[in-house]
Design an enzyme around this catalytic site. Structure first.
Site, short mmCIF file in Angstrom:
data_model
loop_
_atom_site.label_atom_id
_atom_site.label_comp_id
_atom_site.label_asym_id
_atom_site.label_seq_id
_atom_site.Cartn_x
_atom_site.Cartn_y
_atom_site.Cartn_z
N ASP A 1 0.90 -1.59 -0.26
CA ASP A 1 0.28 0.16 -0.08
C ASP A 1 1.10 1.29 -0.15
OD1 ASP A 1 -1.39 1.92 0.41
OD2 ASP A 1 -2.29 1.31 2.54
N GLU B 1 -6.85 0.31 -3.79
CA GLU B 1 -6.83 0.26 -2.41
C GLU B 1 -8.36 0.09 -1.96
OE1 GLU B 1 -5.27 4.86 -1.67
OE2 GLU B 1 -3.38 3.93 -2.66
N ASP C 1 -12.60 5.18 1.87
CA ASP C 1 -11.08 5.62 1.59
C ASP C 1 -10.55 6.57 2.09
OD1 ASP C 1 -8.42 4.91 1.95
OD2 ASP C 1 -8.05 3.72 0.35
N LYS D 1 2.38 11.30 -3.77
CA LYS D 1 1.05 10.59 -4.11
C LYS D 1 1.22 10.89 -4.69
CE LYS D 1 -1.48 6.56 -3.10
NZ LYS D 1 -1.84 6.04 -2.42
#
Ligand code: AMP
Length: 504
Positions: free
Chosen positions: A8, A147, A169, A70
């Site tokens: 992850d 994810e 999420d 990211k």
């Protein structure tokens, strides 16, 4: 022996897991921690520091420390450190390289292959960039998965009963909503939606602005974002206060920016959860539209959702949990660790590919529609969003003028009716079309989306001999502002696009 990793690669933390004795297990890093901060820094000598070592020195070395990289994956953003420039993929690869090395040290086995997770809402450029980061770190990225899908996989792998599961999420930088149907070992993603520019970092930013205002009001001193070190210190204090307010209804904030013998530069204040929620109310509201969109795309009412699963550190905020209850009418399920569940799901996917996990099959979907620019600047969808992947779909186009022997094929991803508002993935030229009256030639454009959600496009002149194909790769530049604009506008502007379409 080599092991397959599930990783992850989060905005704030990176987590690695492997399958051990048939079950996913989180691997602790060299510092003995289960979560590795997604932080990279360079010492004045140019040596890279990764993880906690980079995070710990962030305030003192802010302009040589890179956090939340990211957010820039797949964009043309470059990180400048001294004279060197790095792509977001390169920075991410430092993190992945450390994770790989730590796993190998811990297990005493090589780890060359990995499943890496991405937010469901990541477009093709962002997915390709993630794959590239893995390759730069010496990892063969055997699959990219979403994810929330990974979370559902970790949650559902032992369950026999059928469920409609909605996963929220909310991480450091992105918000994803996914709706899955789980049953008899099959995980079908019904719909995904989200906002690739909403996360815990935005809550920190709100608190930072507030604290900077208070600092100026009470101490008469401006904390400017260009003062990297002070800004970084402010960020740390803000994040800490935010996290404490998930537990307690008030927290004490102590800001000491710079040195001062008389202590005048210190500021102490009490922050309440109510004040924090007031400062961030609009951020919370941003979660509603993508949730409604996902429900409508899945064709489900809130009362048909059996389980609400919360993933990502920022879902620990009580306001987020309360909103989930209000919107979906049920208590969110919190028995899985939101920080670790995604990596565990990635490890399960790696196990499925490796054949050591037998029970599950995963059906994922593409998060954004794919198509080409058609006459008049319109967006012609070839594959609509939420189509299960892998997918292959073709559409026939023709020429706009007599004797036209070539066409430019402009490949786009997005939800807007006008091409110009969507994400441009690439452009290519097809010639060799026989000279014929307009509307007669037949040009077939075929889109293939592979299991990683990465797009390949080809165009063939059915009456001529010629074929042109491109694999859409991440070298195409895209700014994060563009991503933000496209995603945010996709929901709100359907009417306006419709009007424009009518006028054309
Ligand atoms: P992730 O990307 O899932 O690791 O999520 C990281 C985000 O969650 C960061 O913005 C953290 O500050 C935030 N976070 C972690 N723990 C908490 C907490 N207890 N309350 C509020 N936010 C949290």
């Amino acid at each position: 022996m080599t092991v397959e990793l599930g990783i992850d690669l989060g905005t704030t933390y990176t987590v690695a897991a492997v399958i051990k004795d048939g079950r996913p297990q989180i691997i602790t890093n060299a510092e003995g921690q289960r979560l590795t901060p997604s932080a990279v820094a360079f010492t004045p000598e140019g040596e890279p520091l990764v993880g906690q070592a980079a995070k710990s020195q962030a305030a003192a070395n802010a302009n040589r420390t890179i956090l939340s990289i990211k957010r820039y994956m797949g964009s043309d953003h470059r990180v400048k450190v001294g004279k060197k420039e790095y792509t977001p993929q390169e920075i991410s690869s430092f993190i992945l390289r450390k994770v790989k090395a730590d796993v190998e040290r811990y297990l005493g086995e090589r780890a060359d292959r990995a499943v890496i997770t991405v937010p469901a809402y990541f477009n093709d450029l962002q997915r390709s960039a993630t794959k590239e980061a893995g390759a730069l770190a010496g990892l063969d990225v055997i699959r990219i998965i979403n994810e929330p899908t990974a979370a559902a996989l970790a949650y559902g792998v032992d369950r026999e009963d059928v469920h409609n599961v909605l996963v929220w999420d909310l991480g450091g930088g992105t918000f994803d909503v996914s709706i899955l149907s789980l049953g008899q070992g099959i995980f079908e993603v019904r719909a995904v939606s989200g906002d690739s520019w909403l996360g815990g970092d935005d809550y920190d930013r709100r608190l930072m602005d507030y604290l900077a205002r208070e600092y100026r009001r009470q101490r008469g001193i401006e904390v400017a974002p260009v003062d990297y070190n002070a800004w970084q210190a402010l960020r740390e204090v803000a994040e800490k206060a935010k996290i404490e307010l998930s537990q307690d209804v008030t927290t004490k904030v102590i800001l000491s920016l710079g040195n001062s013998e008389d202590g005048l530069r210190n500021l102490e204040l009490t922050l309440t959860r109510d004040k924090f929620q007031e400062l961030t109310a609009d951020l919370l509201k941003t979660m509603v539209a993508p949730t409604r969109e996902a429900l409508s795309d899945a064709g489900l009412d809130p009362n048909q959702i059996d389980r609400v699963v919360l993933v990502g550190g920022a879902t620990r905020m009580p306001a987020v949990q309360a909103l989930a209850r209000d919107l979906l009418g049920k208590e969110p399920y919190r028995y899985i660790n939101p920080d670790e569940v995604v990596a565990m799901g990635a490890a399960i996917q790696a196990g499925i590919l490796q054949g050591v996990v037998k029970k599950a099959v995963l059906l994922d979907v593409t998060p954004l529609s794919l198509g080409v620019e058609a006459q008049g600047g319109l967006f012609a969808r070839v594959i609509p969003r939420n189509t299960p992947v892998p997918a292959s779909e073709g559409r026939i186009f023709t020429t706009a003028v007599d004797n036209q022997t070539s066409v430019d094929v402009h490949v786009l991803q997005g939800e807007r009716e006008l091409a110009l508002y969507n994400i441009s993935l690439g452009e290519f030229h097809l010639d060799g079309i026989p000279p014929l009256p307009k509307g007669v030639p037949k040009i077939e454009v075929v889109f293939d989306i592979d299991v990683d959600g990465i797009v390949h496009v080809s165009a063939t002149s059915l009456l001529g001999e010629n074929t042109q194909a491109i694999e859409v790769v991440s070298s195409k530049t895209l700014s994060h502002e563009e991503i933000e604009r496209l995603v945010a506008e996709a929901n709100s502007s359907t009417d306006e696009d419709g009007d424009n379409r009518e006028r054309r």
